[in-house]
Scaffold this motif. Structure first.
Motif, PDB file in Angstrom:
ATOM      1  N   HIS A 150      -7.101   0.168 -13.901  1.00  0.00           N
ATOM      2  CA  HIS A 150      -5.884  -0.389 -13.308  1.00  0.00           C
ATOM      3  C   HIS A 150      -4.797  -0.467 -14.391  1.00  0.00           C
ATOM      4  CE1 HIS A 150      -8.780  -1.192 -10.340  1.00  0.00           C
ATOM      5  NE2 HIS A 150      -8.984  -2.486 -10.522  1.00  0.00           N
ATOM      6  N   THR A 151      -3.564  -0.578 -13.937  1.00  0.00           N
ATOM      7  CA  THR A 151      -2.471  -0.815 -14.889  1.00  0.00           C
ATOM      8  C   THR A 151      -1.862  -2.177 -14.607  1.00  0.00           C
ATOM      9  OG1 THR A 151      -0.843   0.283 -13.448  1.00  0.00           O
ATOM     10  CG2 THR A 151      -1.933   1.647 -15.115  1.00  0.00           C
ATOM     11  N   SER A 160       1.387  -7.694  -6.706  1.00  0.00           N
ATOM     12  CA  SER A 160       2.331  -8.403  -7.577  1.00  0.00           C
ATOM     13  C   SER A 160       2.170  -9.916  -7.440  1.00  0.00           C
ATOM     14  CB  SER A 160       3.772  -8.014  -7.250  1.00  0.00           C
ATOM     15  OG  SER A 160       4.104  -8.372  -5.931  1.00  0.00           O
ATOM     16  N   ILE A 165      -0.259  -1.636  -4.865  1.00  0.00           N
ATOM     17  CA  ILE A 165       0.484  -2.391  -5.884  1.00  0.00           C
ATOM     18  C   ILE A 165       0.423  -3.875  -5.536  1.00  0.00           C
ATOM     19  CG2 ILE A 165       2.723  -2.745  -6.970  1.00  0.00           C
ATOM     20  CD1 ILE A 165       3.343   0.191  -6.280  1.00  0.00           C
ATOM     21  N   THR A 192       2.602  -7.215 -12.266  1.00  0.00           N
ATOM     22  CA  THR A 192       2.240  -6.185 -11.300  1.00  0.00           C
ATOM     23  C   THR A 192       0.968  -5.477 -11.736  1.00  0.00           C
ATOM     24  OG1 THR A 192       4.574  -5.825 -10.771  1.00  0.00           O
ATOM     25  CG2 THR A 192       3.029  -4.111 -10.101  1.00  0.00           C
ATOM     26  N   LYS A 245      -2.051   4.572  -4.143  1.00  0.00           N
ATOM     27  CA  LYS A 245      -2.290   3.350  -4.915  1.00  0.00           C
ATOM     28  C   LYS A 245      -1.925   2.115  -4.112  1.00  0.00           C
ATOM     29  CE  LYS A 245       2.221   4.063  -7.068  1.00  0.00           C
ATOM     30  NZ  LYS A 245       2.949   4.398  -8.291  1.00  0.00           N
ATOM     31  N   GLU A 264       0.833  -1.197   0.000  1.00  0.00           N
ATOM     32  CA  GLU A 264       0.000   0.000   0.000  1.00  0.00           C
ATOM     33  C   GLU A 264       0.870   1.250   0.000  1.00  0.00           C
ATOM     34  OE1 GLU A 264      -3.968   1.732   2.276  1.00  0.00           O
ATOM     35  OE2 GLU A 264      -2.734   0.205   3.264  1.00  0.00           O
ATOM     36  N   GLU A 265       0.578   2.136  -0.927  1.00  0.00           N
ATOM     37  CA  GLU A 265       1.237   3.434  -0.976  1.00  0.00           C
ATOM     38  C   GLU A 265       0.184   4.527  -0.806  1.00  0.00           C
ATOM     39  OE1 GLU A 265       3.700   3.793  -4.427  1.00  0.00           O
ATOM     40  OE2 GLU A 265       4.971   2.076  -3.859  1.00  0.00           O
ATOM     41  N   THR A 312      -1.458  -2.318 -10.641  1.00  0.00           N
ATOM     42  CA  THR A 312      -1.533  -1.116  -9.810  1.00  0.00           C
ATOM     43  C   THR A 312      -2.971  -0.643  -9.772  1.00  0.00           C
ATOM     44  OG1 THR A 312       0.710  -0.503 -10.465  1.00  0.00           O
ATOM     45  CG2 THR A 312      -0.636   1.206  -9.457  1.00  0.00           C
TER      46      THR A 312
END
Length: 339
Positions: free
Chosen positions: A311-312, A262, A260, A326, A258, A254-255, A328
């Motif tokens: 999402h990416t 993986s 992330i 990954t 966002k 968690e940032e 995001t």
């Protein structure tokens, strides 16, 4: 619109004028008209014809230049007629009238094709829902009679289920706005569902399934993200490396803005030349052609759904070492308010 090309198009008019002009001069000379009058008549005739050609050119130039510029600047070139002023010359009126009729015919054809396509998609969705019931029943029966059935039969049933699900989500991705619902979802629940769905394959292939820090809330559509992750896990299982302690590690971080997520495996990896094309439709790459049969649709659909969800998804890999996917997922306060 170029003046030289316009004159070339009017060449027959110019030649006809020069013919009559020559005859006029010959008649005037035959009647011994004064030279001064002869020069005036010549000048007036050239001025008259030149004026007509220039007026005609500049009148048409504006219309045709606007037509070409708007066609080149519009994403949907068929809407160009809506951007043009009505022409004042007859040829332009004929052209716009013809284009309107062509557009009308095209729109009718497109609407018919859209109806047929939508009917087909609805039928496919209905068929998939119906066929998934006996598939689920067969899988359940196979689980209940493992001692009597070859495990390969269960593997093939899971493959059929996966491919049927791919078709369903591919069809739905074309009209995504009608199917998905983004809301706060427990990531851990999605991961648990994936682990449960793939437990037989994981156990059969002796793959260690490691999960770390997934007790998070994410803004997504649970069904869609589950499908996306399931495609990634299936690839990790399919392309595992022989004679090693295989593992799949799922980890979330968690940032501020966002989350992330993986998925890492120690499988056979992906060739560097294939990495840029793994999300292309039907692209199977070296692994898909050599190690196992592949449709090349799983990651294509996963990427498409990620794009729809906002999402990416990215992939990094080293051949014969690892593959890391990954995803995001952006945080968005709007979803909390909407909830």
């Amino acid at each position: 619109m170029k003046f030289s090309l316009f004159l070339k198009d009017k060449m027959y008019v110019i030649l006809l004028f020069l013919g009559f002009f020559t005859l006029t001069i010959l008649f005037l000379l035959a009647f011994k008209v004064d030279k001064s009058l002869l020069y005036v008549i010549c000048f007036l005739e050239f001025l008259y014809v030149g004026s007509i050609l220039c007026i005609d050119f500049f009148r048409k130039q504006k219309f045709y230049n606007n037509l070409l510029e708007n066609i080149n600047s519009l994403d949907k070139a068929y809407l160009v007629l809506e951007t043009l002023e009505k022409p004042t010359f007859y040829e332009g009126k004929l052209l716009t009238s013809a284009l309107y009729e062509i557009n009308r015919s095209m729109i009718e054809l497109v609407n018919t094709l859209e109806e047929q396509t939508n009917d087909f998609k609805e039928y496919i969705e209905m068929w998939i829902h119906e066929v998934k019931i006996p598939i689920a029943s067969l899988i359940l029966m196979a689980h209940n009679h493992k001692d009597k059935l070859d495990k390969k039969m269960l593997e093939q049933m899971h493959r059929i289920d996966t491919y049927v699900e791919q078709v369903l989500y591919y069809v739905r991705s074309e009209n995504a706005e009608q199917d998905y619902l983004i809301k706060e979802t427990k990531l851990e629940t999605i991961i648990n569902n994936i682990a449960l769905k793939n437990k037989d394959e994981l156990l059969a292939n002796k793959i260690e399934f490691q999960v770390k820090n997934v007790n998070l809330l994410v803004n997504t559509d649970a069904k869609w993200l589950e499908f996306i992750l399931n495609q990634i896990i299936n690839n990790s299982i399919k392309y595992k490396k022989a004679n090693v302690a295989s593992y799949i590690k799922i980890e979330a971080r968690e940032e501020k803005e966002k989350i992330i997520l993986s998925v890492l495996d120690n499988g056979i990896g992906i060739k560097e030349s294939d990495i840029k094309r793994v999300f292309e439709k039907t692209y199977t790459g070296t692994n898909g052609r050599i190690k196992t049969k592949s449709t090349g649709m799983g990651l294509f659909i996963a990427k498409k759904l990620c794009d729809k969800l906002g999402h990416t998804i990215t992939i990094e890999s080293k051949e014969q070492e690892y593959t890391k996917v990954t995803i995001t997922i952006a945080k968005n306060e709007f979803y909390k308010v909407a909830k």
